[in-house]
Write an enzyme that holds these catalytic residues in place. Structure first.
Site, short mmCIF file in Angstrom:
data_model
loop_
_atom_site.label_atom_id
_atom_site.label_comp_id
_atom_site.label_asym_id
_atom_site.label_seq_id
_atom_site.Cartn_x
_atom_site.Cartn_y
_atom_site.Cartn_z
N ARG A 14 0.85 -1.19 0.00
CA ARG A 14 0.00 0.00 0.00
C ARG A 14 0.88 1.24 0.00
O ARG A 14 1.21 1.78 1.06
CB ARG A 14 -0.91 0.00 1.23
CG ARG A 14 -1.83 -1.21 1.30
CD ARG A 14 -2.63 -1.21 2.59
NE ARG A 14 -3.49 -2.37 2.67
CZ ARG A 14 -4.30 -2.63 3.72
NH1 ARG A 14 -4.32 -1.79 4.74
NH2 ARG A 14 -5.06 -3.70 3.72
N ARG A 47 10.86 6.23 4.33
CA ARG A 47 11.00 7.68 4.38
C ARG A 47 11.58 8.16 5.71
O ARG A 47 12.34 9.12 5.76
CB ARG A 47 9.64 8.33 4.10
CG ARG A 47 9.17 8.15 2.66
CD ARG A 47 7.71 8.44 2.49
NE ARG A 47 7.38 9.81 2.82
CZ ARG A 47 6.13 10.26 2.94
NH1 ARG A 47 5.10 9.44 2.77
NH2 ARG A 47 5.92 11.53 3.23
N ASP A 90 1.98 5.03 -0.13
CA ASP A 90 1.32 6.23 0.36
C ASP A 90 1.10 7.23 -0.76
O ASP A 90 1.62 7.08 -1.87
CB ASP A 90 2.16 6.88 1.47
CG ASP A 90 2.17 6.06 2.76
OD1 ASP A 90 1.22 5.28 2.96
OD2 ASP A 90 3.12 6.20 3.54
#
Length: 249
Positions: free
Chosen positions: A49, A194, A51
């Site tokens: 999934r 990230r 972002d």
């Protein structure tokens, strides 16, 4: 019959992979195109999934359909139906039990940093103005392979059973004007890459040191780690599966 669809997309215009009630997602656009082409409602399951704003050079998606597909014609028509920022690369018949998410052996990401101001990479790489100590960042990245619990890099309030991940590769490479971070693992937590990149940047600017990284990982506290870098520099690049799931038809 179950099919694996190999997809790539530029995530700039989408609110991530997964369907959202009030925003456009890649999954929604893909399922609409599949349903239109195959003239039946099609539901998909993706390998992960991503972002909002994150890109995928390769993501695998599975869906069920009752008939055999002409591969070349299917790919051609799907790409005609899809917008320019989503592309079907391949489709393969797999075992009925194959699962795009749960059967994945590993996933690989890249994060792109522009070391110099470049108007042509503003939507595809993160521009870092400060000079970075790449050797120190690589030393820190290598240290991550010694650990398994990465709760400190996970997005808060995420519903997971475990924060354990097995990182098999984490390395920085200089490619022309770009600094590229390559990372592979059996699984990733939400926002993990990230947050890792943001922390490694702070090490590269000497704001943090190696002892700080060890302390951060052991803390299991997201507030201790570095900032989360922007989504537009992140790319899902590869998802690996056991060859046994594919049917040679």
């Amino acid at each position: 019959m179950r099919y694996f669809l190999e997809l790539s997309y530029n995530g700039a215009s989408y609110h991530g992979w997964q369907r959202q009630p009030n925003a456009v997602s890649v999954q929604e656009v893909l399922e609409n195109a599949l349903s239109l082409l195959l003239r039946t409602d099609i539901n998909t399951i993706g390998a992960g999934r991503t972002d909002a704003g994150v890109h995928a050079r390769q993501i695998m998606v599975h869906f069920d359909f009752s008939s055999f597909l002409d591969t070349d014609q299917f790919i051609y028509k799907m790409n005609a139906f899809l917008p320019v920022d989503i592309a079907v690369q391949n489709v393969r018949l797999v075992k009925e039990t194959a699962h795009a998410r749960f059967d994945a052996l590993s996933r690989s990401y890249q994060y792109l940093i522009s070391c110099h101001k470049d108007p042509f990479s503003i939507n595809s790489a993160y521009h870092v103005k400060k000079e970075l100590d790449i050797d120190l960042m690589n030393e820190a990245a290598k240290l991550l392979l010694n650990y398994s619990n990465f709760k400190c890099f996970s997005k808060s309030k995420t519903n997971v059973k475990t924060y354990n991940c097995t990182i098999t590769n984490a390395v920085w490479e200089q490619t022309g004007e770009l600094l590229v971070f390559n990372i592979s693992a059996n699984r990733f937590l939400r926002n993990m890459v990230r947050a890792i990149v943001g922390t490694l940047i702070e090490i590269g600017t000497h704001k943090l040191n190696m002892d700080d990284l060890v302390r951060i990982v052991k803390s299991e506290d997201r507030s201790e780690a570095g900032y989360s870098v922007p989504a537009h520099g992140l790319y899902l690049t590869k998802v690996d599966y056991p060859k046994t799931i594919y049917l040679n038809v």
